[in-house]
Enzyme design. Sequence first.
Site, PDB file in Angstrom:
ATOM      1  N   ASN A  46     -10.057  -0.166   0.455  1.00 26.68           N
ATOM      2  CA  ASN A  46      -8.595  -0.077   0.393  1.00 26.68           C
ATOM      3  C   ASN A  46      -8.123  -0.623  -0.955  1.00 26.68           C
ATOM      4  OD1 ASN A  46      -5.841  -0.459   0.640  1.00 26.68           O
ATOM      5  ND2 ASN A  46      -5.936  -1.333   2.710  1.00 26.68           N
ATOM      6  N   HIS A  70      -3.365   7.354   2.876  1.00 32.28           N
ATOM      7  CA  HIS A  70      -3.792   6.047   2.375  1.00 32.28           C
ATOM      8  C   HIS A  70      -5.152   5.712   2.981  1.00 32.28           C
ATOM      9  CE1 HIS A  70      -4.041   1.898   1.422  1.00 32.28           C
ATOM     10  NE2 HIS A  70      -3.607   1.441   2.583  1.00 32.28           N
ATOM     11  N   CYS A 119       0.816  -1.225   0.000  1.00 28.58           N
ATOM     12  CA  CYS A 119       0.000   0.000   0.000  1.00 28.58           C
ATOM     13  C   CYS A 119       0.849   1.275   0.000  1.00 28.58           C
ATOM     14  CB  CYS A 119      -0.939   0.008   1.195  1.00 28.58           C
ATOM     15  SG  CYS A 119      -2.022  -1.430   1.226  1.00 28.58           S
TER      16      CYS A 119
HETATM   17  C1  LIG Z   1      -9.980  -5.300  10.269  1.00 31.61           C
HETATM   18  C2  LIG Z   1     -10.554  -4.344  11.275  1.00 31.61           C
HETATM   19  C3  LIG Z   1     -11.565  -3.429  10.603  1.00 31.61           C
HETATM   20  C4  LIG Z   1     -11.266  -5.137  12.343  1.00 31.61           C
HETATM   21  O1  LIG Z   1     -11.825  -4.268  13.300  1.00 31.61           O
HETATM   22  P1  LIG Z   1     -11.680  -4.586  14.855  1.00 31.61           P
HETATM   23  O2  LIG Z   1     -12.432  -3.562  15.584  1.00 31.61           O
HETATM   24  O3  LIG Z   1     -10.197  -4.696  15.131  1.00 31.61           O
HETATM   25  O4  LIG Z   1     -12.415  -5.954  14.956  1.00 31.61           O
HETATM   26  P2  LIG Z   1     -11.849  -7.360  15.467  1.00 31.61           P
HETATM   27  O5  LIG Z   1     -10.884  -7.914  14.487  1.00 31.61           O
HETATM   28  O6  LIG Z   1     -11.387  -7.175  16.872  1.00 31.61           O
HETATM   29  O7  LIG Z   1     -13.162  -8.215  15.434  1.00 31.61           O
HETATM   30  C5  LIG Z   1     -14.244  -7.908  16.258  1.00 31.61           C
HETATM   31  C6  LIG Z   1     -15.346  -8.895  15.978  1.00 31.61           C
HETATM   32  O8  LIG Z   1     -15.955  -8.577  14.714  1.00 31.61           O
HETATM   33  C7  LIG Z   1     -15.994  -9.761  13.907  1.00 31.61           C
HETATM   34  N1  LIG Z   1     -15.866  -9.392  12.510  1.00 31.61           N
HETATM   35  C8  LIG Z   1     -14.732  -9.299  11.774  1.00 31.61           C
HETATM   36  N2  LIG Z   1     -15.043  -8.940  10.515  1.00 31.61           N
HETATM   37  C9  LIG Z   1     -16.382  -8.800  10.466  1.00 31.61           C
HETATM   38  C10 LIG Z   1     -17.283  -8.441   9.451  1.00 31.61           C
HETATM   39  N3  LIG Z   1     -16.878  -8.139   8.203  1.00 31.61           N
HETATM   40  N4  LIG Z   1     -18.600  -8.383   9.743  1.00 31.61           N
HETATM   41  C11 LIG Z   1     -19.052  -8.682  10.958  1.00 31.61           C
HETATM   42  N5  LIG Z   1     -18.248  -9.029  11.984  1.00 31.61           N
HETATM   43  C12 LIG Z   1     -16.914  -9.090  11.719  1.00 31.61           C
HETATM   44  C13 LIG Z   1     -14.823 -10.602  14.386  1.00 31.61           C
HETATM   45  O9  LIG Z   1     -15.018 -11.941  14.056  1.00 31.61           O
HETATM   46  C14 LIG Z   1     -14.866 -10.331  15.860  1.00 31.61           C
HETATM   47  O10 LIG Z   1     -15.874 -11.142  16.414  1.00 31.61           O
HETATM   48  P3  LIG Z   1     -15.645 -11.876  17.821  1.00 31.61           P
HETATM   49  O11 LIG Z   1     -15.416 -10.772  18.805  1.00 31.61           O
HETATM   50  O12 LIG Z   1     -16.919 -12.616  18.006  1.00 31.61           O
HETATM   51  O13 LIG Z   1     -14.437 -12.724  17.617  1.00 31.61           O
HETATM   52  C15 LIG Z   1      -9.439  -3.490  11.939  1.00 31.61           C
HETATM   53  O14 LIG Z   1      -8.660  -4.286  12.777  1.00 31.61           O
HETATM   54  C16 LIG Z   1      -8.540  -2.833  10.937  1.00 31.61           C
HETATM   55  O15 LIG Z   1      -8.958  -1.980  10.165  1.00 31.61           O
HETATM   56  N6  LIG Z   1      -7.251  -3.183  10.949  1.00 31.61           N
HETATM   57  C17 LIG Z   1      -6.306  -2.618   9.998  1.00 31.61           C
HETATM   58  C18 LIG Z   1      -6.509  -3.265   8.665  1.00 31.61           C
HETATM   59  C19 LIG Z   1      -5.799  -2.550   7.562  1.00 31.61           C
HETATM   60  O16 LIG Z   1      -5.791  -1.353   7.496  1.00 31.61           O
HETATM   61  N7  LIG Z   1      -5.223  -3.345   6.658  1.00 31.61           N
HETATM   62  C20 LIG Z   1      -4.587  -2.858   5.498  1.00 31.61           C
HETATM   63  C21 LIG Z   1      -3.329  -2.192   5.810  1.00 31.61           C
HETATM   64  S1  LIG Z   1      -2.674  -1.469   4.365  1.00 31.61           S
END
Ligand SMILES: CC(C)(COP(=O)(O)OP(=O)(O)OC[C@H]1O[C@@H](n2cnc3c(N)ncnc32)[C@H](O)[C@@H]1OP(=O)(O)O)[C@@H](O)C(=O)NCCC(=O)NCCS
Length: 322
Positions: free
Chosen positions: A279, A249, A112
């Site tokens: 993204n 980004h 990215c």
């Molecule tokens: C991926 C992201 C949005 C997840 O958000 P979060 O608040 O950290 O959520 P978590 O991973 O802790 O998951 C929380 C819950 O939501 C659930 N969940 C994950 N994706 C889901 C979706 N699409 N829909 C519904 N529920 C979802 C998980 O299973 C978890 O459930 P559980 O508590 O029963 O296990 C976040 O971590 C993020 O943006 N990270 C950076 C990713 C990024 O930028 N990547 C590219 C870099 S270039």
Amino acid sequence: MIFTKIAGTGSYVPNKVLTNDDLKQFVETSDEWIDSRTGIKERHMVVNETTLDLAYNASLSAIESAGIEKNSIDLIIVATVTSDYAFPGVAQLLQAKLGIEGITAFDINAACSGFVYALQLADKMLKSGAFQNALIVGAETLTRLTDWRDRNTCVLFGDGAGAMVISKSDENQIMDVITGAQGDVDMLLYCKNPDLKDPEINAISPQDHIHMKGPEVFKFATRIMPKTVSDLLQRNNISADDLDHVVAHQANMRIIDKSARDLNISMDKMFTNIDKYGNTSAASVPIAIDEAVRTNFLKRGDLFITVAFGGGLTWGGALIRY
Ligand SMILES: CC(C)(COP(=O)(O)OP(=O)(O)OC[C@H]1O[C@@H](n2cnc3c(N)ncnc32)[C@H](O)[C@@H]1OP(=O)(O)O)[C@@H](O)C(=O)NCCC(=O)NCCS
């Protein structure tokens, strides 16, 4: 002393749109979850188009906005993690499709952050005096690497391309570009290439999908994004108040929001379009800059920072007088 500037920008996304509701047919999710956790409402997805097609359309638009003859371009760099072929690269095929003969053209991969890496390279190559006009492109068909059964990742990514022509300038407009990396030995974000599984039967392993440890990547992103902006400000003796805009980004609205708060920069100054595209990896920054220009958010004379982070792990930022 040779100075450089942004001469023109362009972008292109494929027609097909996948809304958050559309994703409910593949995984258990909801518009409410995706929007509140990421700020994404929809993303674009290729059907028959290739990464080259996206790069080509964005490039035509950037060349037109630069108002230069395409034959005056003597350098093409394409940042991508989704090249159509291991080789030839997108850049060489783009050169042929644009009909520009015999110039330097190559791809780079810094995930990215790839577009900022390409900008740094092109900027330094122009400033060396060896090149006149560079076409730099971020182009991705990330939906080809998406695991549509994994709700942790499939809701995040989309396809698209952004392009920029950078040229020599009388004034110091591309003022500073920095990049960095920290090898992702903990495999927070990766997608493995297929390898030869069984030489005896010449069997190749299937294409892997994107794997991500979301919360860890979130922590990395919210640390490195403000740090990169702060480093740029400090190196150039500029305060955050002097900036007109930040074009970051587009990975997650919460990452942009938290970084802006940590930097004490008002959200009004942050350009965002993640709601429409998700993204798009290396395409995210140049699509955002192009839209900021075309919507008059970013105007000639404005001082802005563009900043990215991503797989690798990598990061980069640029201080630019547009
Ligand atoms: C991926 C992201 C949005 C997840 O958000 P979060 O608040 O950290 O959520 P978590 O991973 O802790 O998951 C929380 C819950 O939501 C659930 N969940 C994950 N994706 C889901 C979706 N699409 N829909 C519904 N529920 C979802 C998980 O299973 C978890 O459930 P559980 O508590 O029963 O296990 C976040 O971590 C993020 O943006 N990270 C950076 C990713 C990024 O930028 N990547 C590219 C870099 S270039």
